[in-house]
Design a protein around this motif. Structure first.
Motif, PDB file in Angstrom:
ATOM      1  N   PRO A 163      -0.439  11.509  -6.730  1.00 40.58           N
ATOM      2  CA  PRO A 163      -0.139  12.943  -6.619  1.00 40.58           C
ATOM      3  C   PRO A 163      -0.530  13.473  -5.238  1.00 40.58           C
ATOM      4  O   PRO A 163      -1.474  12.985  -4.619  1.00 40.58           O
ATOM      5  CB  PRO A 163      -0.993  13.572  -7.725  1.00 40.58           C
ATOM      6  N   MET A 164       0.202  14.426  -4.767  1.00 38.32           N
ATOM      7  CA  MET A 164      -0.054  15.136  -3.517  1.00 38.32           C
ATOM      8  C   MET A 164       0.252  14.302  -2.268  1.00 38.32           C
ATOM      9  O   MET A 164      -0.042  14.729  -1.164  1.00 38.32           O
ATOM     10  CB  MET A 164      -1.506  15.646  -3.437  1.00 38.32           C
TER      11      MET A 164
ATOM     12  N   GLU B 164       7.794   8.621   3.186  1.00 39.87           N
ATOM     13  CA  GLU B 164       9.198   8.561   3.639  1.00 39.87           C
ATOM     14  C   GLU B 164       9.271   7.763   4.918  1.00 39.87           C
ATOM     15  O   GLU B 164       8.548   8.046   5.869  1.00 39.87           O
ATOM     16  CB  GLU B 164       9.741   9.962   3.879  1.00 39.87           C
ATOM     17  N   ASP B 165      10.131   6.754   4.920  1.00 41.64           N
ATOM     18  CA  ASP B 165      10.357   5.933   6.125  1.00 41.64           C
ATOM     19  C   ASP B 165       9.044   5.385   6.688  1.00 41.64           C
ATOM     20  O   ASP B 165       8.838   5.382   7.900  1.00 41.64           O
ATOM     21  CB  ASP B 165      11.106   6.722   7.188  1.00 41.64           C
ATOM     22  N   GLY B 166       8.134   4.977   5.807  1.00 42.71           N
ATOM     23  CA  GLY B 166       6.881   4.377   6.245  1.00 42.71           C
ATOM     24  C   GLY B 166       5.831   5.374   6.700  1.00 42.71           C
ATOM     25  O   GLY B 166       4.744   4.985   7.120  1.00 42.71           O
ATOM     26  N   ALA B 167       6.126   6.670   6.626  1.00 46.46           N
ATOM     27  CA  ALA B 167       5.160   7.710   7.039  1.00 46.46           C
ATOM     28  C   ALA B 167       4.610   8.376   5.791  1.00 46.46           C
ATOM     29  O   ALA B 167       5.342   8.696   4.851  1.00 46.46           O
ATOM     30  CB  ALA B 167       5.833   8.738   7.934  1.00 46.46           C
ATOM     31  N   VAL B 168       3.302   8.588   5.776  1.00 45.41           N
ATOM     32  CA  VAL B 168       2.630   9.215   4.629  1.00 45.41           C
ATOM     33  C   VAL B 168       2.246  10.634   5.028  1.00 45.41           C
ATOM     34  O   VAL B 168       1.664  10.866   6.097  1.00 45.41           O
ATOM     35  CB  VAL B 168       1.356   8.424   4.236  1.00 45.41           C
ATOM     36  N   SER B 169       2.572  11.597   4.145  1.00 46.40           N
ATOM     37  CA  SER B 169       2.171  12.987   4.389  1.00 46.40           C
ATOM     38  C   SER B 169       1.554  13.559   3.125  1.00 46.40           C
ATOM     39  O   SER B 169       1.830  13.110   2.010  1.00 46.40           O
ATOM     40  CB  SER B 169       3.369  13.838   4.840  1.00 46.40           C
ATOM     41  N   VAL B 170       0.685  14.533   3.317  1.00 49.05           N
ATOM     42  CA  VAL B 170       0.007  15.203   2.210  1.00 49.05           C
ATOM     43  C   VAL B 170       0.776  16.478   1.903  1.00 49.05           C
ATOM     44  O   VAL B 170       1.084  17.254   2.797  1.00 49.05           O
ATOM     45  CB  VAL B 170      -1.457  15.533   2.572  1.00 49.05           C
ATOM     46  N   THR B 171       1.096  16.686   0.630  1.00 46.91           N
ATOM     47  CA  THR B 171       1.817  17.898   0.226  1.00 46.91           C
ATOM     48  C   THR B 171       0.829  18.916  -0.330  1.00 46.91           C
ATOM     49  O   THR B 171      -0.230  18.568  -0.833  1.00 46.91           O
ATOM     50  CB  THR B 171       2.868  17.589  -0.855  1.00 46.91           C
ATOM     51  N   GLY B 172       1.208  20.150  -0.247  1.00 48.32           N
ATOM     52  CA  GLY B 172       0.376  21.200  -0.840  1.00 48.32           C
ATOM     53  C   GLY B 172      -0.539  21.886   0.114  1.00 48.32           C
ATOM     54  O   GLY B 172      -0.723  21.690   1.237  1.00 48.32           O
TER      55      GLY B 172
ATOM     56  N   CYS C 235       0.835  -1.207   0.000  1.00 47.25           N
ATOM     57  CA  CYS C 235       0.000   0.000   0.000  1.00 47.25           C
ATOM     58  C   CYS C 235       0.870   1.257   0.000  1.00 47.25           C
ATOM     59  O   CYS C 235       0.565   2.227  -0.688  1.00 47.25           O
ATOM     60  CB  CYS C 235      -0.915  -0.028   1.224  1.00 47.25           C
ATOM     61  N   LEU C 236       1.959   1.232   0.740  1.00 40.99           N
ATOM     62  CA  LEU C 236       2.851   2.395   0.775  1.00 40.99           C
ATOM     63  C   LEU C 236       3.503   2.640  -0.582  1.00 40.99           C
ATOM     64  O   LEU C 236       3.727   3.793  -0.964  1.00 40.99           O
ATOM     65  CB  LEU C 236       3.919   2.217   1.860  1.00 40.99           C
ATOM     66  N   ASP C 237       3.802   1.566  -1.322  1.00 42.94           N
ATOM     67  CA  ASP C 237       4.350   1.718  -2.671  1.00 42.94           C
ATOM     68  C   ASP C 237       3.354   2.440  -3.567  1.00 42.94           C
ATOM     69  O   ASP C 237       3.716   3.318  -4.347  1.00 42.94           O
ATOM     70  CB  ASP C 237       4.689   0.356  -3.277  1.00 42.94           C
ATOM     71  N   VAL C 238       2.084   2.059  -3.454  1.00 43.44           N
ATOM     72  CA  VAL C 238       1.030   2.682  -4.267  1.00 43.44           C
ATOM     73  C   VAL C 238       0.844   4.135  -3.856  1.00 43.44           C
ATOM     74  O   VAL C 238       0.800   5.031  -4.701  1.00 43.44           O
ATOM     75  CB  VAL C 238      -0.301   1.908  -4.142  1.00 43.44           C
ATOM     76  N   LEU C 239       0.745   4.391  -2.563  1.00 40.56           N
ATOM     77  CA  LEU C 239       0.545   5.765  -2.089  1.00 40.56           C
ATOM     78  C   LEU C 239       1.683   6.678  -2.518  1.00 40.56           C
ATOM     79  O   LEU C 239       1.470   7.847  -2.825  1.00 40.56           O
ATOM     80  CB  LEU C 239       0.400   5.789  -0.564  1.00 40.56           C
ATOM     81  N   GLY C 240       2.890   6.153  -2.577  1.00 37.93           N
ATOM     82  CA  GLY C 240       4.042   6.941  -3.000  1.00 37.93           C
ATOM     83  C   GLY C 240       3.981   7.372  -4.459  1.00 37.93           C
ATOM     84  O   GLY C 240       4.673   8.298  -4.868  1.00 37.93           O
ATOM     85  N   GLN C 241       3.137   6.722  -5.271  1.00 36.60           N
ATOM     86  CA  GLN C 241       3.006   7.066  -6.688  1.00 36.60           C
ATOM     87  C   GLN C 241       1.851   8.021  -6.963  1.00 36.60           C
ATOM     88  O   GLN C 241       1.701   8.493  -8.079  1.00 36.60           O
ATOM     89  CB  GLN C 241       2.803   5.795  -7.515  1.00 36.60           C
TER      90      GLN C 241
END
Length: 86
Positions: free
Chosen positions: A73-74, A78-86, A65-71
């Motif tokens: 947009p927005m 990093e290091d297993g943590a997901v953040s929203v940009t923008g 799931c982290l591989d998919v989320l990393g692809q």
């Protein structure tokens, strides 16, 4: 009938330097039409929400799931943590 956008390409004959600089015209060549269908975008905007479709896209084969989320947009992974940009 599919509602995929279509990209139209023209098949161009291969030209050599001799053809381009010949003093006399060369034979005429009829160009053929090629239609390439491309799938729609994985992510679309509905109102102020980004919606991503995973099933049936190359994203479904990425791994975790982290591989998919990393692809997507927005999103940043990093290091297993997901953040929203923008």
């Amino acid at each position: 009938m599919s509602k995929l956008p279509k990209l139209i390409l023209l098949a161009l004959p291969s030209l050599t330097a001799a053809d381009m600089y010949a003093d006399e015209p060369t034979d005429s060549i009829m160009l053929q039409e090629i239609i390439v269908s491309v799938p729609g975008s994985v992510t679309r905007l509905e109102g102020s929400t980004l919606i991503s479709t995973i099933a049936g896209t190359p994203l479904q084969n990425l791994g975790t799931c982290l591989d998919v989320l990393g692809q997507l947009p927005m999103l940043k992974v990093e290091d297993g943590a997901v953040s929203v940009t923008g």
